[in-house]
Design an enzyme around this catalytic site. Structure first.
Site, PDB file in Angstrom:
ATOM      1  N   ASP A   1       6.369  13.714   0.494  1.00  0.00           N
ATOM      2  CA  ASP A   1       7.242  14.830   0.115  1.00  0.00           C
ATOM      3  C   ASP A   1       8.532  14.791   0.927  1.00  0.00           C
ATOM      4  O   ASP A   1       8.541  14.355   2.079  1.00  0.00           O
ATOM      5  CB  ASP A   1       6.492  16.161   0.361  1.00  0.00           C
ATOM      6  CG  ASP A   1       7.129  17.322  -0.381  1.00  0.00           C
ATOM      7  OD1 ASP A   1       8.032  17.089  -1.222  1.00  0.00           O
ATOM      8  OD2 ASP A   1       6.742  18.470  -0.121  1.00  0.00           O
TER       9      ASP A   1
ATOM     10  N   HIS B   1      14.236   8.907  -3.547  1.00  0.00           N
ATOM     11  CA  HIS B   1      13.059   8.200  -4.089  1.00  0.00           C
ATOM     12  C   HIS B   1      13.171   6.694  -3.812  1.00  0.00           C
ATOM     13  O   HIS B   1      12.190   6.045  -3.474  1.00  0.00           O
ATOM     14  CB  HIS B   1      12.924   8.450  -5.596  1.00  0.00           C
ATOM     15  CG  HIS B   1      12.752   9.897  -5.958  1.00  0.00           C
ATOM     16  ND1 HIS B   1      11.898  10.731  -5.269  1.00  0.00           N
ATOM     17  CD2 HIS B   1      13.318  10.666  -6.933  1.00  0.00           C
ATOM     18  CE1 HIS B   1      11.957  11.952  -5.800  1.00  0.00           C
ATOM     19  NE2 HIS B   1      12.805  11.939  -6.802  1.00  0.00           N
TER      20      HIS B   1
ATOM     21  N   LEU C   1      -7.091  -4.391   1.760  1.00  0.00           N
ATOM     22  CA  LEU C   1      -6.738  -2.976   1.606  1.00  0.00           C
ATOM     23  C   LEU C   1      -6.717  -2.661   0.117  1.00  0.00           C
ATOM     24  O   LEU C   1      -6.233  -3.458  -0.679  1.00  0.00           O
ATOM     25  CB  LEU C   1      -5.335  -2.727   2.181  1.00  0.00           C
ATOM     26  CG  LEU C   1      -4.728  -1.338   1.894  1.00  0.00           C
ATOM     27  CD1 LEU C   1      -5.321  -0.291   2.836  1.00  0.00           C
ATOM     28  CD2 LEU C   1      -3.209  -1.351   2.067  1.00  0.00           C
TER      29      LEU C   1
HETATM   30  C1  FPP Z   1       8.369  14.062  -3.476  1.00  0.00           C
HETATM   31  O1  FPP Z   1       9.638  14.361  -2.964  1.00  0.00           O
HETATM   32  C2  FPP Z   1       8.307  12.681  -3.977  1.00  0.00           C
HETATM   33  C3  FPP Z   1       8.044  12.322  -5.264  1.00  0.00           C
HETATM   34  C4  FPP Z   1       7.755  13.303  -6.325  1.00  0.00           C
HETATM   35  C5  FPP Z   1       8.062  10.905  -5.690  1.00  0.00           C
HETATM   36  C6  FPP Z   1       7.503   9.926  -4.708  1.00  0.00           C
HETATM   37  C7  FPP Z   1       7.620   8.571  -5.272  1.00  0.00           C
HETATM   38  C8  FPP Z   1       8.091   7.487  -4.606  1.00  0.00           C
HETATM   39  C9  FPP Z   1       8.525   7.488  -3.213  1.00  0.00           C
HETATM   40  C10 FPP Z   1       8.108   6.184  -5.307  1.00  0.00           C
HETATM   41  C11 FPP Z   1       6.782   5.524  -5.026  1.00  0.00           C
HETATM   42  C12 FPP Z   1       6.733   4.191  -5.568  1.00  0.00           C
HETATM   43  C13 FPP Z   1       5.587   3.473  -5.618  1.00  0.00           C
HETATM   44  C14 FPP Z   1       5.634   2.109  -6.133  1.00  0.00           C
HETATM   45  C15 FPP Z   1       4.285   4.016  -5.198  1.00  0.00           C
HETATM   46  P1  FPP Z   1      10.468  15.530  -3.646  1.00  0.00           P
HETATM   47  O2  FPP Z   1      11.342  14.915  -4.690  1.00  0.00           O
HETATM   48  O3  FPP Z   1       9.549  16.597  -4.128  1.00  0.00           O
HETATM   49  O4  FPP Z   1      11.340  16.020  -2.446  1.00  0.00           O
HETATM   50  P2  FPP Z   1      11.849  17.508  -2.157  1.00  0.00           P
HETATM   51  O5  FPP Z   1      10.623  18.344  -1.909  1.00  0.00           O
HETATM   52  O6  FPP Z   1      12.677  17.315  -0.921  1.00  0.00           O
HETATM   53  O7  FPP Z   1      12.656  17.938  -3.334  1.00  0.00           O
END
Ligand code: FPP
Length: 240
Positions: free
Chosen positions: A16, A33, A127
């Site tokens: 997050d 992201h 893993l």
């Molecule tokens: C939450 O931050 C994050 C997500 C909803 C997406 C996480 C996905 C990735 C990092 C890509 C992963 C890739 C692979 C291959 C596994 P948020 O957008 O809710 O952040 P905020 O709370 O600050 O708005």
């Protein structure tokens, strides 16, 4: 191998803070992201180095479909590109890759890459990396209950009475069947809730909350969470 105390078998992460990380820098949320993928790589490496056997990541929830279409599209493209890019690394490092969730909602193109990646890595033993995509805990429990109801309807002798059902009967209908429950669930960015994640499987998970935003959560932060876990006293509702 890194020594950080008592090593959990299964570490799960609610990633997050990507949006906030980007906004703090005056960038588009999607930049967070993109940077977050680097943290996925770092934590995967740290998990292998520490001897963790299962690392799971909450990458996209059922609720995330409600985000602006452009953000959803960017996230899906990022998953697609990352899976193709990381396949050789999975092979080199003995990583088995699995995607779990409501896969019918994903595009055919993405599902094809997922199937390919899962097939190519299925015998790897170092893993197991589980990515939860289009997942929510309540959805998982509901789909498991549906499967169990179908099974009971077609084999009425299977459970003579409802009391014969135990929790292990139910485990095998969840999408996580065969994967041990998470010993440790980490959530980054200072938020302190489960957000519909692994509601059944996380019944006895230790929870570690970090104030670090996901794109800044790298190897040292991962090891620190493992150190915190190793100091916990797990009693599973019993006394010692
Ligand atoms: C939450 O931050 C994050 C997500 C909803 C997406 C996480 C996905 C990735 C990092 C890509 C992963 C890739 C692979 C291959 C596994 P948020 O957008 O809710 O952040 P905020 O709370 O600050 O708005």
């Amino acid at each position: 191998m890194e020594t950080v105390g008592n090593i959990p078998v299964h570490v799960s992460i609610i990633m997050d803070g990507n949006g906030r990380w980007a906004e703090e820098r005056g960038l588009a949320r999607t930049a967070g992201h993109v940077e977050g993928v680097e943290s996925v790589r770092a934590c995967t490496e740290a998990a292998v180095e520490c001897g963790v056997k299962y690392l799971s990541l909450y990458a996209f929830s059922e609720e995330n479909w409600g985000r602006p279409q452009a953000e959803v599209d960017t996230l899906m493209k990022l998953m697609f590109k990352s899976m193709i890019a990381e396949m050789p690394t999975f092979a080199e490092n003995g990583i088995r890759f699995i995607v779990l969730g409501h896969r019918q909602r994903l595009s055919d193109e993405l599902n094809a890459v997922i199937d390919d990646c899962m097939y190519r890595t299925k015998d790897n033993k170092n893993l197991t990396l589980v990515v939860f995509l289009s997942y929510s805990g309540r959805w998982d429990i509901l789909q498991a209950a549906g499967k169990l109801a179908m099974e009971l309807a077609s084999h009425p002798g299977m459970a003579a009475s409802i009391e014969e059902l135990d929790t292990s009967c139910f485990d095998k209908y969840l999408v996580t069947a065969g994967i041990p429950d998470p010993d440790l669930i980490i959530r980054t960015s200072g938020e302190k809730r489960l957000s519909n994640y692994l509601l059944w499987q996380g019944a006895y998970s230790e929870l570690v909350f970090s104030d670090i935003l996901w794109p800044d959560f790298r190897k040292e932060e991962f090891r620190e969470a493992l150190r915190t876990y190793s100091k916990r006293d797990r009693r599973y509702g019993k006394v010692k």
